[in-house]
Design a protein around this motif. Structure first.
Motif, PDB file in Angstrom:
ATOM      1  N   ARG A  97       0.837  -1.199   0.000  1.00 26.08           N
ATOM      2  CA  ARG A  97       0.000   0.000   0.000  1.00 26.08           C
ATOM      3  C   ARG A  97       0.876   1.255   0.000  1.00 26.08           C
ATOM      4  N   GLN A  98       1.955   1.213   0.781  1.00 28.03           N
ATOM      5  CA  GLN A  98       2.855   2.370   0.839  1.00 28.03           C
ATOM      6  C   GLN A  98       3.567   2.567  -0.499  1.00 28.03           C
ATOM      7  N   ALA A  99       3.943   1.457  -1.137  1.00 28.90           N
ATOM      8  CA  ALA A  99       4.637   1.543  -2.420  1.00 28.90           C
ATOM      9  C   ALA A  99       3.742   2.164  -3.494  1.00 28.90           C
ATOM     10  N   LEU A 100       2.463   1.829  -3.491  1.00 29.86           N
ATOM     11  CA  LEU A 100       1.542   2.387  -4.471  1.00 29.86           C
ATOM     12  C   LEU A 100       1.345   3.882  -4.248  1.00 29.86           C
ATOM     13  N   SER A 101       1.459   4.323  -3.010  1.00 27.69           N
ATOM     14  CA  SER A 101       1.292   5.739  -2.694  1.00 27.69           C
ATOM     15  C   SER A 101       2.576   6.529  -2.947  1.00 27.69           C
ATOM     16  N   ALA A 102       3.698   6.032  -2.424  1.00 27.44           N
ATOM     17  CA  ALA A 102       4.966   6.751  -2.556  1.00 27.44           C
ATOM     18  C   ALA A 102       5.538   6.653  -3.970  1.00 27.44           C
ATOM     19  N   ALA A 103       5.321   5.521  -4.628  1.00 26.99           N
ATOM     20  CA  ALA A 103       5.806   5.262  -5.981  1.00 26.99           C
ATOM     21  C   ALA A 103       7.339   5.304  -6.047  1.00 26.99           C
ATOM     22  N   LEU A 104       7.867   5.136  -7.235  1.00 21.06           N
ATOM     23  CA  LEU A 104       9.300   4.932  -7.413  1.00 21.06           C
ATOM     24  C   LEU A 104      10.147   6.093  -6.912  1.00 21.06           C
ATOM     25  N   HIS A 105       9.642   7.317  -7.024  1.00 21.14           N
ATOM     26  CA  HIS A 105      10.445   8.495  -6.690  1.00 21.14           C
ATOM     27  C   HIS A 105      10.570   8.750  -5.183  1.00 21.14           C
ATOM     28  N   HIS A 106       9.692   8.170  -4.377  1.00 19.81           N
ATOM     29  CA  HIS A 106       9.722   8.456  -2.946  1.00 19.81           C
ATOM     30  C   HIS A 106       9.700   7.218  -2.060  1.00 19.81           C
ATOM     31  N   PHE A 107       9.725   6.034  -2.643  1.00 19.87           N
ATOM     32  CA  PHE A 107       9.629   4.798  -1.867  1.00 19.87           C
ATOM     33  C   PHE A 107      10.949   4.508  -1.162  1.00 19.87           C
TER      34      PHE A 107
END
Length: 237
Positions: free
Chosen positions: A164-174
């Protein structure tokens, strides 16, 4: 509602299935499409679905129509375990429920529950290990549902929480929620089947929080005493 042409499910949960793509007579889940064995993007990004051309998708549906899923025993299994010696074939969502792992990078490989990638990281000893995201209990060592940060080895989390966090933060902020390490953590989560979209974070997208900048313009008190009514507002509020 028409179901996915590959897994035949009507479920529409983006966290599990990705986007439900519909055009003409074709309806297919994004994740089912990416992980269908033998499917290739022959078009540009804006053609078909993510570069998968509609004739190719129809051909794939016909190709797997009689293949039996080793999990639910129903037809239409389009995902095959990447292990050369394994012949297991399954629907993408069935694989998720059976704890198979599908990777969202490179060749988009999928592995059955027996051959899926696992973590060899030994987490630092904790008396009562908790998920650093939801603060609920996690297993004491790495497993399918309990993942560990390979950098600090202190951060442990549920698979669905970090997804869930990965889908929100995405590649640029994960990054690791605890130690904030980025590259090693990101590579490990991708290897373990966490989907990290290649875009900016949800909170950085245009108009994601537009409502926060809207000025409240209606009086909400039970008895409004303004002579001009509830909708009246002056320049200074």
């Amino acid at each position: 509602m028409a179901g996915c042409g590959l897994c035949h499910r009507t479920d529409d949960d983006p966290e599990i299935y990705g986007e439900m793509c519909r055009q003409d007579r074709i309806c297919v889940h994004e994740n089912c499409l990416y992980h269908a064995t033998g499917m290739y993007q022959h078009g540009a990004d804006d053609e078909g679905f993510f570069g998968f051309l509609l004739p190719d998708i129809e051909q794939q549906m016909q190709h797997v129509a009689q293949k039996i899923c080793c999990i639910c025993r129903k037809k239409g299994a389009s995902v095959r375990c990447h292990n050369r010696r394994c012949s297991r074939t399954f629907h993408f969502p069935c694989g998720t429920e059976r704890r198979c792992v599908s990777q969202f990078f490179g060749e988009y490989r999928s592995f059955c529950w027996q051959h899926r990638p696992t973590q060899q990281v030994q987490p630092l000893r904790q008396q009562h290990p908790q998920c650093v995201i939801c603060m609920e209990e996690v297993y004491t060592r790495p497993s399918y549902n309990t993942l560990v940060c390979p950098s600090c080895r202190s951060a442990m989390f549920h698979r669905h929480c970090i997804q869930r966090q990965a889908l929100s933060a995405a590649l640029h902020h994960f990054r690791c929620p605890l130690c904030q390490e980025t590259q090693t953590f990101k590579d490990e989560m991708l290897r373990l089947g966490i989907k990290i979209p290649d875009r900016d974070a949800a909170w950085e997208l245009a108009e994601a929080f537009q409502e926060l900048y809207e000025r409240h313009s209606t009086c909400d008190t039970s008895v409004c005493l303004c002579p001009a009514g509830r909708q009246h507002s002056e320049n200074m509020g």
